[in-house]
Design a protein around this motif. Structure first.
Motif, PDB file in Angstrom:
ATOM      1  N   ILE A  58     -49.278  -9.934 -75.203  1.00 31.41           N
ATOM      2  CA  ILE A  58     -47.762  -9.505 -75.190  1.00 31.41           C
ATOM      3  C   ILE A  58     -47.317 -10.516 -76.367  1.00 31.41           C
ATOM      4  CG2 ILE A  58     -45.848 -10.096 -73.834  1.00 31.41           C
ATOM      5  CD1 ILE A  58     -47.037  -9.224 -71.339  1.00 31.41           C
ATOM      6  N   GLY A  59     -47.649 -11.753 -76.100  1.00 31.07           N
ATOM      7  CA  GLY A  59     -47.272 -12.614 -77.263  1.00 31.07           C
ATOM      8  C   GLY A  59     -47.870 -12.398 -78.730  1.00 31.07           C
ATOM      9  N   VAL A  60     -49.041 -11.598 -78.758  1.00 28.08           N
ATOM     10  CA  VAL A  60     -49.471 -11.240 -79.846  1.00 28.08           C
ATOM     11  C   VAL A  60     -48.774 -10.052 -80.564  1.00 28.08           C
ATOM     12  CG1 VAL A  60     -51.517 -10.171 -81.206  1.00 28.08           C
ATOM     13  CG2 VAL A  60     -51.831 -11.935 -79.255  1.00 28.08           C
ATOM     14  N   TRP A  61     -48.627  -9.109 -79.598  1.00 31.82           N
ATOM     15  CA  TRP A  61     -47.660  -7.940 -80.189  1.00 31.82           C
ATOM     16  C   TRP A  61     -46.167  -8.387 -80.630  1.00 31.82           C
ATOM     17  CZ3 TRP A  61     -42.800  -6.190 -78.647  1.00 31.82           C
ATOM     18  CH2 TRP A  61     -42.355  -5.107 -79.345  1.00 31.82           C
ATOM     19  N   ALA A  62     -45.479  -9.328 -79.838  1.00 34.22           N
ATOM     20  CA  ALA A  62     -44.298  -9.823 -80.172  1.00 34.22           C
ATOM     21  C   ALA A  62     -44.403 -10.540 -81.441  1.00 34.22           C
ATOM     22  CB  ALA A  62     -43.701 -10.530 -79.097  1.00 34.22           C
ATOM     23  N   THR A  72     -49.552  -1.838 -82.287  1.00 31.61           N
ATOM     24  CA  THR A  72     -49.132  -1.335 -80.938  1.00 31.61           C
ATOM     25  C   THR A  72     -49.492  -1.807 -79.790  1.00 31.61           C
ATOM     26  OG1 THR A  72     -51.474  -0.118 -80.849  1.00 31.61           O
ATOM     27  CG2 THR A  72     -49.745   1.119 -81.890  1.00 31.61           C
ATOM     28  N   PRO A  73     -49.030  -1.833 -78.847  1.00 35.32           N
ATOM     29  CA  PRO A  73     -49.386  -2.608 -77.548  1.00 35.32           C
ATOM     30  C   PRO A  73     -50.860  -2.572 -77.313  1.00 35.32           C
ATOM     31  CG  PRO A  73     -47.514  -1.311 -77.046  1.00 35.32           C
ATOM     32  CD  PRO A  73     -48.070  -0.890 -78.298  1.00 35.32           C
ATOM     33  N   ALA A  74     -51.535  -1.758 -77.382  1.00 36.66           N
ATOM     34  CA  ALA A  74     -53.146  -1.644 -77.303  1.00 36.66           C
ATOM     35  C   ALA A  74     -53.732  -2.616 -78.351  1.00 36.66           C
ATOM     36  CB  ALA A  74     -53.604  -0.228 -77.488  1.00 36.66           C
ATOM     37  N   GLN A  75     -53.447  -2.600 -79.679  1.00 34.96           N
ATOM     38  CA  GLN A  75     -53.705  -3.409 -80.618  1.00 34.96           C
ATOM     39  C   GLN A  75     -53.527  -4.867 -80.345  1.00 34.96           C
ATOM     40  OE1 GLN A  75     -51.899  -1.293 -84.312  1.00 34.96           O
ATOM     41  NE2 GLN A  75     -53.742  -0.975 -85.028  1.00 34.96           N
ATOM     42  N   GLY A  76     -52.243  -5.082 -79.659  1.00 28.91           N
ATOM     43  CA  GLY A  76     -51.965  -6.281 -79.448  1.00 28.91           C
ATOM     44  C   GLY A  76     -52.914  -6.977 -78.404  1.00 28.91           C
ATOM     45  N   VAL A  77     -53.552  -6.149 -77.460  1.00 27.98           N
ATOM     46  CA  VAL A  77     -54.320  -6.698 -76.588  1.00 27.98           C
ATOM     47  C   VAL A  77     -55.761  -6.747 -77.318  1.00 27.98           C
ATOM     48  CG1 VAL A  77     -55.744  -6.175 -74.358  1.00 27.98           C
ATOM     49  CG2 VAL A  77     -53.276  -5.687 -74.573  1.00 27.98           C
ATOM     50  N   GLN A  78     -56.204  -5.840 -78.024  1.00 26.78           N
ATOM     51  CA  GLN A  78     -57.237  -6.065 -79.059  1.00 26.78           C
ATOM     52  C   GLN A  78     -57.185  -7.294 -79.801  1.00 26.78           C
ATOM     53  OE1 GLN A  78     -57.535  -3.286 -81.908  1.00 26.78           O
ATOM     54  NE2 GLN A  78     -59.850  -3.481 -82.572  1.00 26.78           N
ATOM     55  N   PHE A  79     -56.300  -7.498 -80.331  1.00 25.42           N
ATOM     56  CA  PHE A  79     -56.109  -8.853 -81.138  1.00 25.42           C
ATOM     57  C   PHE A  79     -56.167  -9.974 -80.464  1.00 25.42           C
ATOM     58  CE2 PHE A  79     -55.378  -5.772 -84.457  1.00 25.42           C
ATOM     59  CZ  PHE A  79     -55.469  -6.318 -85.792  1.00 25.42           C
ATOM     60  N   ALA A  80     -55.647 -10.029 -79.338  1.00 21.34           N
ATOM     61  CA  ALA A  80     -55.574 -11.280 -78.439  1.00 21.34           C
ATOM     62  C   ALA A  80     -57.183 -11.440 -77.852  1.00 21.34           C
ATOM     63  CB  ALA A  80     -54.831 -10.746 -77.201  1.00 21.34           C
ATOM     64  N   LEU A  81     -57.889 -10.481 -77.579  1.00 24.17           N
ATOM     65  CA  LEU A  81     -59.091 -10.559 -77.099  1.00 24.17           C
ATOM     66  C   LEU A  81     -60.039 -10.860 -78.040  1.00 24.17           C
ATOM     67  CD1 LEU A  81     -59.568  -7.483 -74.448  1.00 24.17           C
ATOM     68  CD2 LEU A  81     -59.096  -9.892 -73.972  1.00 24.17           C
TER      69      LEU A  81
END
Length: 334
Positions: A58-62, A72-81
Motif C-alpha cells: 500500500i505504501g509503495v503504491w502510494a 499497479t496495486p500488484a506491482q506495489g506488492v511486488q516491489f514491496a516484497l
C-alpha cells in the motif's frame, strides 16, 4: 572486504548474539515453549506474515504514484516484497533496499533514479513517523493505566523527537544540504559512471539529480491523500505484526494483552543500524526484551514467539521476495 565475507561475518555475529541470548534465558525452556506451539498456530502466524508483506505494498503504491504512470496495486506488492528480499539478504542489513529499489522503480515508471529515491525516502519517513506516533499514544494510555513501563514510553518519545528534529533540519537547511550532497556525491558519481559510460557524468548531472530529488519530495505537499495511504499502510503492517506475535505468544503458553505488543513493534527498527543480514540477533534481542518488559511474558516465551515470527518472515522475504526480484525490469546499468 568482499561482499560475501561481510555477509559471513555479519551473519556469524548475529547468530552468536542470538545464541548468547538463548543461553541467557535458557535454551531448554525456549525449546519447550517452541515444541508447545501447534501447527495451526504456526500456520496462522505464516498467514499474518504474508498479509503484512502485502500491506507494505500500500505504501509503495502510494509513494510511487507521483512518478509517471505510477504502479499497479500488484506491482506495489511486488516491489514491496522485492525490497524485503534486499533488506534480508544485504550484508549491510535492512538499510539498503531503497537505494537499490530506486533503480527498478525509475525504470518501471520511466522516470529517474533521483525521483524514485526521493518518493521512497518520503515513504520511509512517513511510515516510521506514523508508527512511532501511534505507539507513543498507546504507550502513554497504557502507562496512565499502570500497565506499561516508563522506559518504553521514554524510548518512543525519544524516537519521535528525533523524527521531528530531523524533519525540521531537513526543511530549514534544505539548500545547504543539497549543496553538501552535490559536493559529496559528485566525485563518486564521476568515478563510478566512468566504469560503463564513454563520457562520465559530471557535477552538473549530479546537481540536476539532486534538484529532481527535492522536486519530487515537494510534490507530496499537494497530495495529502497519498501521505495518508503511506501512513495507513505502515499502521496496518504494525497491527498485523503485533497480531502475529500475540498469536505466537499464546501458542507458547504465555497469553498476554494485544495492545502492549502494538506499542513495542517500532522499537526493533533501531536494529537496522547494525550491519547484519536481516538484523539477525539484534532485532531478536530488542523485540524479545521489549515484549518481556511491556507484556510481562516470560523471557523464554518471548524468545520462542520471536523465533516463530522470524522463522516465517525470513524465508518468506527470501523466497517470495526473490521471486519478485527476478521479474523486475532494470537489471542492466544503462
Amino acid at each position: 572486504m568482499r561482499g560475501y565475507v561481510r555477509f559471513a561475518v555479519g551473519a556469524g555475529l548475529g547468530a552468536a548474539a542470538l545464541a548468547a541470548y538463548l543461553l541467557f534465558v535458557g535454551v531448554g525452556t525456549v525449546l519447550d515453549r517452541l515444541t508447545a506451539i501447534t501447527l495451526a498456530t504456526a500456520a496462522v502466524v505464516a498467514v499474518l506474515v504474508v498479509l503484512e508483506g502485502a500491506a507494505d505494498g500500500i505504501g509503495v503504491w502510494a509513494s510511487v504514484r507521483p512518478l509517471g504512470e505510477g504502479l499497479t496495486p500488484a506491482q506495489g506488492v511486488q516491489f514491496a516484497l522485492a525490497g524485503d528480499f534486499f533488506d534480508t539478504l544485504s550484508p549491510a542489513g535492512p538499510v539498503t533496499s531503497e537505494p537499490i529499489m530506486a533503480r527498478f522503480i525509475g525504470v518501471t515508471t520511466e522516470t529517474t533514479y533521483s525521483g524514485a529515491l526521493a518518493v521512497r525516502s518520503v515513504a520511509k519517513y512517513v511510515k516510521s513517523g506514523s508508527q512511532v506516533c501511534v505507539s507513543l499514544a498507546l504507550g502513554a494510555a497504557l502507562l496512565l493505566g499502570g500497565n506499561s513501563q516508563r522506559v518504553v514510553l521514554l524510548t518512543l518519545a525519544g524516537a519521535l523527537g528525533v523524527i521531528l528534529v530531523l524533519g525540521v533540519v531537513l526543511v530549514v537547511l534544505r539548500h545547504q544540504l543539497s549543496q553538501g550532497l552535490v559536493a559529496l556525491l559528485s566525485p563518486v558519481v564521476v568515478r563510478v559512471s566512468g566504469l560503463w559510460r564513454d563520457e562520465p557524468l559530471d557535477r552538473a548531472a549530479v546537481e540536476s539529480a539532486v534538484g529532481r530529488y527535492r522536486m519530487r519530495i515537494a510534490l507530496f505537499r499537494d497530495r495529502p491523500d497519498l501521505v495518508g495511504l503511506i501512513a495507513l499502510g505502515g499502521l496496518l503492517e504494525q497491527v498485523l505484526t503485533a497480531t502475529a506475535l500475540w498469536v505466537a505468544l499464546s501458542g507458547a503458553g504465555a497469553p498476554v494483552a494485544w495492545l502492549p505488543i502494538v506499542v513495542v513493534i517500532p522499537l526493533p527498527q533501531a536494529a537496522s543500524v547494525v550491519p547484519v543480514p536481516a538484523s539477525l540477533g539484534a532485532y531478536d534481542l530488542l523485540l524479545a526484551g521489549a515484549l518481556t518488559l511491556v507484556t510481562g511474558a516470560p523471557g523464554a516465551a518471548a524468545a520462542a514467539a520471536v523465533l516463530v515470527l522470524r522463522t516465517a518472515t525470513i524465508p518468506f522475504g527470501l523466497g517470495a521476495g526473490g521471486l519478485c526480484v527476478a521479474f523486475l525490469r532494470g537489471w542492466r546499468p544503462v
